[in-house]
Design a protein around this motif. Structure first.
Motif: not given
Length: 443
Positions: A149-152, A199-200, A233-237, A258-259
């Motif tokens: 249910n999210r955008t990312r 975004e991932i 966008r990419y984010r590294i968790s 990469f953010m």
């Protein structure tokens, strides 16, 4: 052989506990079931299937998992109840004894969820009731790239861990480090673009360890993903400090996708405790990595995991941790009280911290975190920023995040449905009513 007709028109209720990796996997299960003709049950609707994805990072997580399994089994008495996740792997036999549970799938077998459901609904007997294997035999990798249910989107790039820190059961629950190929992950990212993804978030248990299976490296994956057209966008968790290389930091500083956002587990700011935990770094290396990030990306958001009250953490050790964290230019602390886990080496450490002291120490670090986050947000008031907005939950303000992970809210009067999953430039205003976000005006 999967009987697809057995799924048509059926409803499913989900419950997920724990980390982003669990949420990613649940979303993927949901996508698979939807493609087979199932839909998510409404709040007051009886479900044909209940799927609970459990966590076992603490004894509280175990307790919550049992509570949710029982509650959903009572709420949906005629449903086929499946339990998976870390708690299911670590204590499969006892989970299977919970009234109403029909099937327990460990780390290897969850990849075969659809086949088991097909067998059950087509009349085949599922036996035994639970599946769980030893850590050395956990070898399967269940791909996952989904948004729920999210955008990312959340892209699972790695699973398992070889570190075996003294307090942790995750290697026993998830197995040894393993990963798919870069080629397969690029294909999943490209599919996310087709589905409208912007975004991932890269998820896994120890993602910096990527490459153990394929002979590749995490930096190679990052560079390859950076070339995928359509992902903004990419984010590294989460990335272990000893695996956060200077090359990766420098690449992220120059990358458009990469953010400037890092999440780095510290666990303790005392070298004595880090040694007892068998972590792979010391405070000097951690401080060096933070300095490197802030030099390359001054406005980067840095989140830090901290565990309080673990065995061996004397008052002096905690005070070292507090002073160390106070001195670092980090943006937020994720604070977790230590929990005794059966079978872990930490149980052999003699000094035990009282529950009262754990709570007091947690409170002190949470207060420090609140100060740091508010200061980080306040430094950006009045600036322009690019925000990826998400669909607003009913009755709540529309929100999104800047490149450096500042949460932004739009009042209902300014929000529009068309803003969902859109990158928009805003001016950051003052704090919202509960100081958890900055208010914004679309430019």
């Amino acid at each position: 052989m999967i009987d697809t007709s057995a799924f048509q028109g059926k409803t499913v209720a989900y419950a997920t506990l724990g980390c982003k990796l669990n949420f990613s996997e649940t979303s993927t299960f949901g996508k698979m079931l939807q493609e087979l003709g199932m839909r998510q049950a409404g709040i007051s609707e009886q479900a044909d299937l209940v799927l609970v994805n459990t966590c076992s990072v603490t004894d509280v997580a175990d307790h919550k998992s049992r509570q949710i399994i029982r509650r959903l089994a009572r709420k949906h008495p005629n449903a086929f109840v499946v339990v998976t996740g870390c708690y299911a792997q670590l204590d499969a036999e006892n989970v299977a004894k919970i009234e109403g549970v029909d099937l327990v799938l460990g780390a290897n077998e969850k990849a075969n969820l659809i086949q088991y459901l097909s067998d059950a609904w087509s009349g085949s007997i599922v036996s035994p009731k639970y599946f769980s294997v030893k850590t050395k035999d956990i070898k399967s990798f269940a791909p996952s790239c989904s948004r729920g249910n999210r955008t990312r989107y959340f892209l699972k790039v790695q699973d398992g861990c070889d570190y075996f820190c003294t307090y942790c059961t995750i290697p026993f629950a998830r197995g040894f480090s393993r990963n798919p190929s870069i080629e397969s992950l690029i294909a999943q990212a490209q599919q996310a673009v087709v589905e409208g993804g912007r975004e991932i978030v890269l998820t896994g248990v120890n993602i910096g360890d990527f490459g153990k299976t394929t002979g590749e490296h995490f930096i190679d994956l990052v560079k390859a993903l950076d070339t995928v057209e359509g992902i903004c966008r990419y984010r590294i968790s989460s990335l272990e400090p000893d695996l956060l290389t200077d090359e990766l930091i420098d690449f992220c500083a120059k990358s458009k996708t990469f953010m400037p956002h890092f999440h780095i587990p510290l666990q303790s700011g005392s070298d004595t405790v880090l040694s007892l935990m068998r972590r792979h770094y010391d405070t000097a290396l951690f401080a060096e990595k933070i300095d490197r990030i802030k030099t390359a990306m001054p406005s980067a958001f840095i989140g830090v995991d901290v565990m309080v009250g673990c065995r061996g953490e004397t008052l002096e050790c905690f005070q070292e941790t507090y002073r160390f964290l106070e001195s670092l230019p980090v943006s937020q602390l994720h604070v977790f009280p230590y929990s005794e886990r059966p079978g872990t080496a930490a149980l052999r450490i003699p000094f035990v911290v009282s529950e009262r002291d754990k709570k007091e120490r947690s409170h002190m670090l949470l207060s420090l975190s609140d100060e740091k986050t508010k200061a980080f947000y306040a430094a950006h008031i009045g600036k322009e920023a690019e925000v990826l907005f998400e669909k607003a939950p009913r009755g709540k303000a529309m929100h999104g995040f800047t490149r450096n992970y500042i949460r932004v809210e739009l009042s209902p009067a300014l929000a529009k449905p068309s803003y969902d999953n859109q990158l928009l430039t805003v001016r950051l205003g003052d704090f919202n009513h509960d100081k958890t976000a900055l208010q914004a005006i679309i430019l």
